[in-house]
Design an enzyme around this catalytic site. Structure first.
Site: not given
Length: 257
Positions: A54, A56, A58-59, A113, A137, A175
């Site tokens: 996805h 985001h 942090d990905h 998410h 996530d 995570h």
């Protein structure tokens, strides 16, 4: 296919897949460039693929720098994330296939998410052996992702897809949230003996700073409240017998936990 778990940021995991026969690598959800480059150097491998789940940051945070370093690599992501994943070249949807290291991965559309979230499931080469799930996530060890863009209906459908995978599927979630997730689970499913045992094991592991990822689908089905919305104890905890409402109330409780 060898899988390496690379810690990143404060609690992220990047997963590096290595094909030792061709000495090439793929990376799932590269949050940072440094751990990826360091592992590639140790392996002496060339990065050829980025699998994003996805959009985001942090990905996908290292996508552009990795493309600069390896300009021939291919960036995969969901079709619904068009324009949101840096460098994306391949736009995947439910039922598509991806290939790496003589393994064929199945693409699952798992919104909730985010609206465009996908997961990659690599079935075992031999029936009964371990499969590999890279789910970003959507599903966590002991928990699930917050609903930033999706609905409870979507998330229940998405988690149902993952719950229905073989129990001996490893879950490579992105995570290290397991201890906090199980602390919450104990507030709604305290009498569950499997959860009690897992909670004790995870507390001990985290006290030694050991990772709790990957998990297994079978373990999650027995201990993760977000895969157990039909269980009477959890329905009682939120005063609902409707699966979607039970999930939604549990997710709301976890958001406030």
């Amino acid at each position: 296919m060898e899988i390496y778990r690379l810690p990143a940021l404060s609690d992220n995991y990047i997963f590096l897949l290595h094909d030792p026969n061709q000495n090439i690598a793929a990376v799932v959800d590269p949050a940072e460039v440094k751990p990826v480059l360091e592992k590639l150097e140790l392996l002496g491998a060339e990065l050829v693929t980025i699998f994003n789940t996805h959009h985001h940051h942090d990905h996908v945070g290292a996508n552009q720098k990795l493309i600069q370093k390896f300009p021939k690599l291919t960036v995969y992501g969901g079709v619904e994330d068009r324009g949101r994943i840096p460098g994306q070249q391949v736009f995947l949807q439910e039922g598509d296939r991806v290939h790496f290291a003589q393994r064929v991965g199945e693409v699952l559309f798992v919104p909730g998410h985010t609206s465009g979230h996908i997961a990659y499931y690599f079935p075992p080469l031999v029936a009964g052996e371990i499969g590999e799930l890279f789910c970003g996530d959507t599903l966590f060890a002991g928990g699930c992702g917050r609903l930033f863009e999706g609905t409870p209906v979507q998330m229940v459908e998405s988690l149902s897809k993952l719950r229905n995978l073989p129990e001996n599927t490893r879950i490579w979630c992105a995570h290290e949230y397991t201890l906090k997730n199980l602390q919450f689970a104990m507030t709604v499913d305290r009498e569950n003996p499997d959860l009690q045992a897992r909670f004790a094991e995870v507390k001990e592991a985290r006290s030694r700073n050991e990772a709790t990822v990957p998990s297994m689908i079978g373990v999650e089905k027995r201990t993760n409240p977000f895969l157990r919305w039909e269980q009477p104890a959890l329905q009682l905890a939120v005063q609902s017998q409707d699966p979607v409402q039970t999930f939604a109330h549990l997710r709301g409780k976890k958001d406030r936990f």
